[in-house]
Design an enzyme around this catalytic site. Structure first.
Site, mmCIF file in Angstrom:
data_model
loop_
_atom_site.group_PDB
_atom_site.id
_atom_site.type_symbol
_atom_site.label_atom_id
_atom_site.label_comp_id
_atom_site.label_asym_id
_atom_site.label_seq_id
_atom_site.Cartn_x
_atom_site.Cartn_y
_atom_site.Cartn_z
ATOM 1 C CG HIS A 67 7.546 -24.694 -13.466
ATOM 2 N ND1 HIS A 67 7.017 -24.513 -12.218
ATOM 3 C CD2 HIS A 67 6.780 -23.977 -14.307
ATOM 4 C CE1 HIS A 67 5.971 -23.698 -12.291
ATOM 5 N NE2 HIS A 67 5.805 -23.372 -13.553
ATOM 6 C CG ASP A 68 13.703 -29.675 -16.044
ATOM 7 O OD1 ASP A 68 14.595 -29.135 -15.350
ATOM 8 O OD2 ASP A 68 13.926 -30.633 -16.810
ATOM 9 C CB VAL A 71 14.388 -23.008 -13.884
ATOM 10 C CG1 VAL A 71 15.421 -22.586 -12.855
ATOM 11 C CG2 VAL A 71 13.070 -22.278 -13.637
ATOM 12 N N GLY A 73 17.264 -24.676 -18.308
ATOM 13 C CA GLY A 73 17.123 -25.640 -19.405
ATOM 14 C C GLY A 73 16.524 -26.959 -18.957
ATOM 15 C CG ASP A 75 19.050 -28.847 -16.095
ATOM 16 O OD1 ASP A 75 17.899 -28.645 -15.637
ATOM 17 O OD2 ASP A 75 20.051 -28.228 -15.699
ATOM 18 N N PRO A 166 6.975 -17.396 -15.721
ATOM 19 C CG PRO A 166 5.376 -18.307 -17.163
ATOM 20 C CD PRO A 166 6.729 -18.581 -16.559
ATOM 21 C CG HIS A 196 -2.834 -23.096 -18.055
ATOM 22 N ND1 HIS A 196 -2.630 -21.763 -17.794
ATOM 23 C CD2 HIS A 196 -1.732 -23.732 -17.567
ATOM 24 C CE1 HIS A 196 -1.465 -21.600 -17.181
ATOM 25 N NE2 HIS A 196 -0.894 -22.778 -17.042
ATOM 26 C CG ASP A 248 -11.209 -26.697 -19.704
ATOM 27 O OD1 ASP A 248 -12.356 -26.214 -19.549
ATOM 28 O OD2 ASP A 248 -10.931 -27.496 -20.620
HETATM 29 C C1 HEM Z 1 2.163 -18.740 -20.247
HETATM 30 C C2 HEM Z 1 2.590 -18.542 -19.028
HETATM 31 C C3 HEM Z 1 2.155 -19.392 -17.866
HETATM 32 C C4 HEM Z 1 1.759 -18.928 -16.661
HETATM 33 C C5 HEM Z 1 1.686 -17.475 -16.213
HETATM 34 C C6 HEM Z 1 1.405 -20.083 -15.867
HETATM 35 C C7 HEM Z 1 0.971 -20.012 -14.551
HETATM 36 C C8 HEM Z 1 0.403 -21.061 -13.869
HETATM 37 C C9 HEM Z 1 -0.184 -20.961 -12.558
HETATM 38 C C10 HEM Z 1 -0.208 -19.710 -11.688
HETATM 39 C C11 HEM Z 1 -0.685 -22.182 -12.242
HETATM 40 C C12 HEM Z 1 -1.387 -22.572 -10.951
HETATM 41 C C13 HEM Z 1 -0.400 -23.124 -9.949
HETATM 42 C C14 HEM Z 1 -1.032 -23.402 -8.611
HETATM 43 O O1 HEM Z 1 -1.811 -22.592 -8.124
HETATM 44 O O2 HEM Z 1 -0.735 -24.463 -8.044
HETATM 45 C C15 HEM Z 1 -0.418 -23.059 -13.361
HETATM 46 C C16 HEM Z 1 -0.775 -24.378 -13.430
HETATM 47 C C17 HEM Z 1 -0.442 -25.216 -14.480
HETATM 48 N N1 HEM Z 1 0.384 -24.905 -15.541
HETATM 49 FE FE1 HEM Z 1 0.930 -23.055 -16.099
HETATM 50 N N2 HEM Z 1 1.590 -21.216 -16.596
HETATM 51 C C18 HEM Z 1 2.053 -20.848 -17.826
HETATM 52 C C19 HEM Z 1 2.427 -21.698 -18.850
HETATM 53 C C20 HEM Z 1 2.359 -23.073 -18.773
HETATM 54 C C21 HEM Z 1 2.953 -23.973 -19.729
HETATM 55 C C22 HEM Z 1 3.794 -23.541 -20.937
HETATM 56 C C23 HEM Z 1 2.657 -25.233 -19.327
HETATM 57 C C24 HEM Z 1 3.050 -26.555 -19.918
HETATM 58 C C25 HEM Z 1 3.382 -26.734 -21.181
HETATM 59 C C26 HEM Z 1 1.848 -25.107 -18.128
HETATM 60 C C27 HEM Z 1 1.261 -26.141 -17.451
HETATM 61 C C28 HEM Z 1 0.488 -26.008 -16.325
HETATM 62 C C29 HEM Z 1 -0.326 -27.086 -15.772
HETATM 63 C C30 HEM Z 1 -0.525 -28.457 -16.379
HETATM 64 C C31 HEM Z 1 -0.885 -26.585 -14.599
HETATM 65 C C32 HEM Z 1 -1.778 -27.343 -13.609
HETATM 66 C C33 HEM Z 1 -0.909 -27.896 -12.503
HETATM 67 C C34 HEM Z 1 -1.655 -28.770 -11.532
HETATM 68 O O3 HEM Z 1 -2.862 -28.998 -11.663
HETATM 69 O O4 HEM Z 1 -0.980 -29.271 -10.609
HETATM 70 N N3 HEM Z 1 1.717 -23.790 -17.808
HETATM 71 N N4 HEM Z 1 0.264 -22.354 -14.329
#
Ligand code: HEM
Ligand SMILES: *[C@@H]1O[C@H](CO)[C@@H](O)[C@H](O)[C@H]1NC(C)=O
Ligand SMILES: *[C@@H]1O[C@H](CO)[C@@H](O)[C@H](O)[C@H]1NC(C)=O
Ligand SMILES: *[C@@H]1O[C@H](CO)[C@@H](O)[C@H](O)[C@H]1NC(C)=O
Length: 328
Positions: A67-68, A71, A73, A75, A166, A196, A248
């Site tokens: 997220h950093d 948004v 870059g 930073d 996204p 994920h 997962d």
């Molecule tokens: C491809 C598009 C992506 C979408 C649409 C997306 C969306 C989301 C959403 C909706 C959640 C759940 C948030 C919540 O309910 O609290 C999530 C969790 C997460 N995302 Fe993504 N994400 C994306 C890409 C990424 C990328 C690129 C990374 C890191 C390289 C990432 C890392 C994570 C991690 C580690 C979690 C778990 C967070 C937690 O357990 O606190 N995601 N993401």
């Protein structure tokens, strides 16, 4: 060519010609080799300690890095908090920041600044990049060298988040468009989605996928019926806002390629996960990563490194923050 490109040009013409097709910020793995030689181990110890204290801090920290970077870059703008609430953190549901993750960076920064050699010399953006790497390797994923030399940004607003991140209902074209705007390919996007493999999602992010009455929702790729029934137990229609499911379901706290194997069994939690298998244009890469853990790990490292270069600040647009949550 702007002035910050002149220095490497003079100091190492060859480096510039061979490694940099454009004038890009010059990140280097050994950026702090003399100013803070123990940086990597200081951050790793702090992250490791925080994970023992709170497992949720791991995935939260990895997500924070993503997220950093998307948004404004990479930073550390994501860490800034404004007394008026006009900051990235307060932008709403798309940024459910884990407090434990913010705390991880705070503690790592304190550990770094506690070393007299390093005090106020290392940016929060770099500490976040290192902490994300440590989370990956401490949860069973690969270890990789991190490029360093980012400065911390001075601006964080709620408006910046809009259209930058996204959504869980994105289809392949929407995902590709957003990643491409950040210089990342479809393969990068698929590899990074492998993050994920750890962490959780709250029920509201996929609730419309498991209750047909709200279909069709922007986009809803197929879901395994057994998995769907489990999710209905975890997230009943009257779910509480704090209810969540593992991204997962098979190996929720291990960084591995099972995320892709889940997609093959139609067990992707978010629509944006399952679409990677549902759409023929991305299915081949999902099958490759599902079959070959090494191929996934190599791709993940390459894509994380590219992600870490997005919008990096190295000039007067940045600084080394003394406290990660506030500009100096
Ligand atoms: C491809 C598009 C992506 C979408 C649409 C997306 C969306 C989301 C959403 C909706 C959640 C759940 C948030 C919540 O309910 O609290 C999530 C969790 C997460 N995302 Fe993504 N994400 C994306 C890409 C990424 C990328 C690129 C990374 C890191 C390289 C990432 C890392 C994570 C991690 C580690 C979690 C778990 C967070 C937690 O357990 O606190 N995601 N993401
Ligand atoms: C981010 O926002 C949440 C929810 O509004 C708040 O509880 C939290 O304290 C904020 N984080 C920081 C670092 O201020
Ligand atoms: C649904 O999940 C089960 C358990 O993992 C698996 O055996 C089955 O093959 C899956 N169904 C489909 C259609 O992939
Ligand atoms: C798995 O991927 C790695 C890295 O791309 C490659 O070297 C290896 O040959 C692949 N293994 C198999 C069994 O295809």
């Amino acid at each position: 060519m702007d002035e910050r490109c002149l220095f490497p040009l003079v100091s190492s013409l060859l480096f510039l010609i061979t490694l940099s097709p454009f004038c890009r910020a010059q990140l280097r793995q050994d950026y702090y080799a003399t100013s803070c030689p123990n940086l990597a181990s200081l951050v790793r110890s702090a992250v490791s300690l925080q994970l023992q204290h709170s497992m949720a801090a791991g995935p939260g920290t990895l997500r924070l890095f993503f997220h950093d970077c998307f948004v404004r870059g990479c930073d550390a703008s994501v860490l800034l908090t404004s007394p008026t609430g006009d900051d990235e953190n307060h932008s709403g549901a798309d940024l459910t920041l884990s407090m434990d993750a913010v705390d991880t960076i705070k503690k790592a920064k304190e550990a770094v600044d506690g070393d007299p050699q390093c005090t106020n010399k290392v940016s929060c953006a770099d500490i976040l990049a290192l902490a994300a790497r440590d989370v990956v390797s401490l949860t069973g994923g690969p270890y990789y060298e991190v490029e360093l030399g980012r400065l911390d940004g001075k601006v964080s607003t709620r408006a910046n988040v809009k259209h930058s991140l996204p959504g869980p209902g994105f289809n392949l074209d929407q995902l590709n468009a957003l990643f491409s705007a950040n210089g990342l390919t479809q393969t990068d996007m698929i590899a990074l989605s492998g993050a994920h493999t750890i962490g959780i999602s709250h029920c509201d992010k996929f609730i419309r996928r498991i209750y047909l009455f709200k279909q069709p929702v922007p986009y809803n790729p197929p879901m395994n019926l057994t998995f769907l029934r489990q999710l209905r137990q975890t997230c009943p229609m009257s779910y509480t806002p704090s209810a969540f499911a593992d991204l997962d379901p098979i190996t929720p706290s291990k960084f591995d390629n099972v995320y892709y194997q889940n997609l093959q069994r139609l067990m992707g939690l978010l629509a944006s996960d399952q679409v990677l298998f549902a759409d023929k244009r991305s299915r081949g890469t999902v099958n490759l990563f599902a079959a070959n853990q090494t191929a996934f790990e190599e791709a993940f490292i390459a894509s994380m490194t590219k992600l870490g270069r997005v919008g990096v600040k190295t000039g007067s647009d940045g600084e080394i923050r003394r406290i990660c949550t506030a500009v100096n």
